[in-house]
Design an enzyme around this catalytic site. Structure first.
Site, PDB file in Angstrom:
ATOM      1  N   SER A  50       0.876  -1.179   0.000  1.00 50.55           N
ATOM      2  CA  SER A  50       0.000   0.000   0.000  1.00 50.55           C
ATOM      3  C   SER A  50       0.909   1.224   0.000  1.00 50.55           C
ATOM      4  CB  SER A  50      -0.848  -0.001   1.283  1.00 50.55           C
ATOM      5  OG  SER A  50      -1.472   1.250   1.490  1.00 50.55           O
TER       6      SER A  50
ATOM      7  N   TYR B  60      -2.010  -1.161  10.449  1.00 54.61           N
ATOM      8  CA  TYR B  60      -1.978  -1.273   8.986  1.00 54.61           C
ATOM      9  C   TYR B  60      -0.662  -0.729   8.428  1.00 54.61           C
ATOM     10  CZ  TYR B  60      -3.937  -1.028   4.211  1.00 54.61           C
ATOM     11  OH  TYR B  60      -4.182  -1.187   2.863  1.00 54.61           O
TER      12      TYR B  60
HETATM   13  P1  NAD Z   1     -11.559  -6.036   0.220  1.00 57.11           P
HETATM   14  O1  NAD Z   1     -12.112  -5.905   1.590  1.00 57.11           O
HETATM   15  O2  NAD Z   1     -12.394  -5.656  -0.964  1.00 57.11           O
HETATM   16  O3  NAD Z   1     -11.057  -7.540  -0.034  1.00 57.11           O
HETATM   17  C1  NAD Z   1     -10.316  -8.226   0.917  1.00 57.11           C
HETATM   18  C2  NAD Z   1     -10.296  -9.683   0.551  1.00 57.11           C
HETATM   19  O4  NAD Z   1      -9.572 -10.379   1.562  1.00 57.11           O
HETATM   20  C3  NAD Z   1     -11.687 -10.326   0.486  1.00 57.11           C
HETATM   21  O5  NAD Z   1     -11.692 -11.319  -0.513  1.00 57.11           O
HETATM   22  C4  NAD Z   1     -11.821 -10.967   1.881  1.00 57.11           C
HETATM   23  O6  NAD Z   1     -12.723 -12.066   1.910  1.00 57.11           O
HETATM   24  C5  NAD Z   1     -10.388 -11.410   2.084  1.00 57.11           C
HETATM   25  N1  NAD Z   1     -10.054 -11.631   3.480  1.00 57.11           N
HETATM   26  C6  NAD Z   1     -10.136 -10.781   4.521  1.00 57.11           C
HETATM   27  N2  NAD Z   1      -9.743 -11.388   5.651  1.00 57.11           N
HETATM   28  C7  NAD Z   1      -9.394 -12.649   5.311  1.00 57.11           C
HETATM   29  C8  NAD Z   1      -8.901 -13.770   6.020  1.00 57.11           C
HETATM   30  N3  NAD Z   1      -8.701 -13.735   7.350  1.00 57.11           N
HETATM   31  N4  NAD Z   1      -8.677 -14.910   5.349  1.00 57.11           N
HETATM   32  C9  NAD Z   1      -8.897 -14.992   4.015  1.00 57.11           C
HETATM   33  N5  NAD Z   1      -9.350 -13.959   3.287  1.00 57.11           N
HETATM   34  C10 NAD Z   1      -9.596 -12.814   3.936  1.00 57.11           C
HETATM   35  O7  NAD Z   1     -10.178  -5.231   0.271  1.00 57.11           O
HETATM   36  P2  NAD Z   1      -9.275  -4.577  -0.888  1.00 57.11           P
HETATM   37  O8  NAD Z   1      -9.439  -3.111  -0.793  1.00 57.11           O
HETATM   38  O9  NAD Z   1      -9.485  -5.254  -2.184  1.00 57.11           O
HETATM   39  O10 NAD Z   1      -7.848  -4.927  -0.309  1.00 57.11           O
HETATM   40  C11 NAD Z   1      -6.998  -5.918  -0.853  1.00 57.11           C
HETATM   41  C12 NAD Z   1      -5.575  -5.609  -0.474  1.00 57.11           C
HETATM   42  O11 NAD Z   1      -5.197  -4.351  -1.040  1.00 57.11           O
HETATM   43  C13 NAD Z   1      -5.341  -5.477   1.032  1.00 57.11           C
HETATM   44  O12 NAD Z   1      -4.094  -6.056   1.382  1.00 57.11           O
HETATM   45  C14 NAD Z   1      -5.315  -3.982   1.246  1.00 57.11           C
HETATM   46  O13 NAD Z   1      -4.549  -3.631   2.371  1.00 57.11           O
HETATM   47  C15 NAD Z   1      -4.655  -3.531  -0.032  1.00 57.11           C
HETATM   48  N6  NAD Z   1      -4.886  -2.122  -0.368  1.00 57.11           N
HETATM   49  C16 NAD Z   1      -6.139  -1.645  -0.569  1.00 57.11           C
HETATM   50  C17 NAD Z   1      -6.302  -0.304  -0.892  1.00 57.11           C
HETATM   51  C18 NAD Z   1      -7.651   0.304  -1.169  1.00 57.11           C
HETATM   52  O14 NAD Z   1      -7.729   1.528  -1.325  1.00 57.11           O
HETATM   53  N7  NAD Z   1      -8.709  -0.476  -1.280  1.00 57.11           N
HETATM   54  C19 NAD Z   1      -5.192   0.540  -0.992  1.00 57.11           C
HETATM   55  C20 NAD Z   1      -3.933   0.009  -0.752  1.00 57.11           C
HETATM   56  C21 NAD Z   1      -3.781  -1.327  -0.450  1.00 57.11           C
END
Ligand code: NAD
Length: 262
Positions: A144, A157
């Protein structure tokens, strides 16, 4: 174009958001998929079927809880058993919790560190022996912007994501003389369920509409004032699987609308 036909990819946390966007792009290049993540059984069955039909690849799902090391090991073994190989590992699953350091619930700290950081270690250590035996692999860690800079109220985080970037570098260095690479992608704001929760909280706390809160969130940090998309991140993951990226090792690649350029 990166041809991943005959290769197999495991994307953690791919039932939603960024992970699903990346899984779709990898399938678009012909990779067989092992999906992971939570969700309703009927939704997940439909998702596997529709991806398989759309891209003509094999798609399976493993419900490993990424906070449980033994389940992560079993999932990697299941992917290798299903496809006879695991070539691409995308460590993507992640959660968020927002609170000041001195009010941060210990249980939430432990959960964020387990899922956002330790799971990257467990997935990688389980996948590497097979990649080494086959002589090719790609480990892509979804970090991130918070792996590079901080924001208030996100201690767990930010600590986890900084850790992911460190782990990415060590893994890449250990593999530097092989055809296995390890790199991190550092997204800015992407409109997924994880961020929608933060937009909803902002709307409530500042008495804004959800649309206004979304604009406010972007304008605080992201100069482009537009969300990065899961498709754009998926394309970057595909590039990291290409031969052109074969000597990118330990990079932390931002796709953040200018957030960290400021
Ligand atoms: P999201 O909530 O849409 O998806 C998260 C996914 O992880 C889902 O499929 C959920 O079921 C799964 N998950 C959560 N806990 C779990 C567990 N204990 N075991 C198995 N699966 C689990 O989130 P996102 O925004 O798509 O985030 C995905 C990644 O991208 C994360 O690592 C997040 O930190 C990173 N990220 C997101 C953003 C953003 O703006 N959305 C920005 C930077 C980084």
């Amino acid at each position: 174009m990166t041809n991943l036909k005959g290769k197999a990819a495991l994307v953690t946390g791919s039932t939603s958001g960024i992970g699903l966007g990346i899984a779709r792009q990898l399938a678009g290049q012909g990779a067989d998929l092992m999906l992971n993540g939570f969700g309703d059984a009927a939704y997940i069955a439909d998702l596997c079927q529709s991806l398989s039909t759309e891209f003509g690849v094999r798609v399976a799902h493993n419900g490993a809880d990424m906070s449980k090391p033994a389940e992560i090991e079993e999932m990697v073994a299941a992917a290798e058993a299903a496809y006879g190989r695991l070539d691409v590992l995308v460590n993507n699953a992640g959660i968020q919790h927002v609170a000041p350091v001195d009010a941060f619930p210990v249980e939430r700290w432990d959960a964020v560190i387990a899922i956002n950081l330790s799971a990257v270690f467990h997935g990688t250590r389980a996948a590497l022996p097979g990649m080494k035996a086959r002589g090719w692999g790609r480990v892509i860690n979804i970090a991130s912007v918070h792996g590079l800079v901080a924001s208030v109220n996100k201690s767990a985080y930010v600590a986890a994501k900084h850790g992911v970037i460190g782990l990415t570098k060590v893994t890449a260095l250990e593999l530097a003389e092989t055809d296995i690479t390890c790199n991190a992608i550092c997204p800015g704001w992407v409109l997924t369920p994880l961020v929608q929760k933060q937009i909803d909280a902002l709307a409530t706390s500042r008495n804004l509409s959800v649309e206004e809160a979304g604009r406010e969130l972007l304008s605080e940090k992201q100069p482009s004032k537009s969300f990065v998309t899961p498709e754009q991140l998926g394309e970057l993951a595909v590039f990291l699987c290409s031969g052109a990226a074969g000597n990118m090792r330990g990079a932390a690649l931002t796709m953040d609308g200018g957030w960290t350029a400021q």
